[in-house]
Design an enzyme around this catalytic site. Structure first.
Site, PDB file in Angstrom:
ATOM      1  N   HIS A  67      33.543  -4.980 -35.974  1.00 17.02           N
ATOM      2  CA  HIS A  67      32.575  -3.908 -36.214  1.00 17.02           C
ATOM      3  C   HIS A  67      33.299  -2.570 -36.222  1.00 17.02           C
ATOM      4  O   HIS A  67      34.410  -2.456 -35.708  1.00 17.02           O
ATOM      5  CB  HIS A  67      31.498  -3.895 -35.124  1.00 17.02           C
ATOM      6  CG  HIS A  67      32.052  -3.616 -33.764  1.00 17.02           C
ATOM      7  ND1 HIS A  67      32.711  -4.589 -33.028  1.00 17.02           N
ATOM      8  CD2 HIS A  67      32.089  -2.487 -33.021  1.00 17.02           C
ATOM      9  CE1 HIS A  67      33.120  -4.066 -31.883  1.00 17.02           C
ATOM     10  NE2 HIS A  67      32.762  -2.786 -31.852  1.00 17.02           N
ATOM     11  N   ALA A  68      32.647  -1.596 -36.813  1.00 16.83           N
ATOM     12  CA  ALA A  68      33.129  -0.213 -36.785  1.00 16.83           C
ATOM     13  C   ALA A  68      31.903   0.659 -36.498  1.00 16.83           C
ATOM     14  O   ALA A  68      30.836   0.144 -36.153  1.00 16.83           O
ATOM     15  CB  ALA A  68      33.792   0.155 -38.106  1.00 16.83           C
TER      16      ALA A  68
END
Length: 148
Positions: A67-68
């Site tokens: 994820h970011a």
């Protein structure tokens, strides 16, 4: 909101071997990119963060949650499930190869709390994790995920 409502058809079962970190990350984001849930900048942000601090998204042995940040390119809240039948080496010294990855694309920091709670419940269920890793079809994975 159930996990399946965010996953939809975003289930990938990969039989590839000896993947580089970037190639494995490409696979974990493939469906999200294809349907426009994320921009290419989101995948690049995950890769960049990996370069800076390592495999921050490998949560436990066999399990990763790439994820970011939402502002890195999320267009629609969604998840992608990826099963690496031969394991993928994300260079996590503590946790070894990853066999099950859930890519998280959240619209903001607050709205995905329910999703994280459901994923946490799943990640703690070793028998369901093993069943997902052993699955040969998307339907088998979907049947397990219906519980969450």
């Amino acid at each position: 909101m159930s996990l399946l409502s965010l996953i939809g058809d975003n289930i990938v079962i990969s039989n590839e071997e000896n993947l580089s970190v970037n190639a494995a990350l490409d696979i974990t984001c493939r469906k999200l990119l294809e349907q426009g849930s994320i921009e290419a900048t989101y995948l690049e942000a995950i890769k960049q963060k990996h370069q800076e601090i390592g495999a921050y998204y490998v949560l436990a042995p066999k399990i990763a949650m790439p994820h970011a940040r939402p502002e890195d390119g999320v267009n629609k809240a969604s998840l992608q499930v990826t099963v690496f039948k031969n394991g993928a080496d994300f260079e996590s010294e503590d946790n070894g190869l990853v066999y099950f990855a859930v890519t998280l694309a959240a619209m903001d920091s607050d709205s995905h709390i329910q999703t994280i709670m459901a994923l946490s419940e799943l990640f703690q269920n070793d028998s369901d994790i093993e069943a997902i890793i052993s699955a040969h079809t998307k339907e088998e994975v979907t049947d397990i995920l219906k519980k969450y």
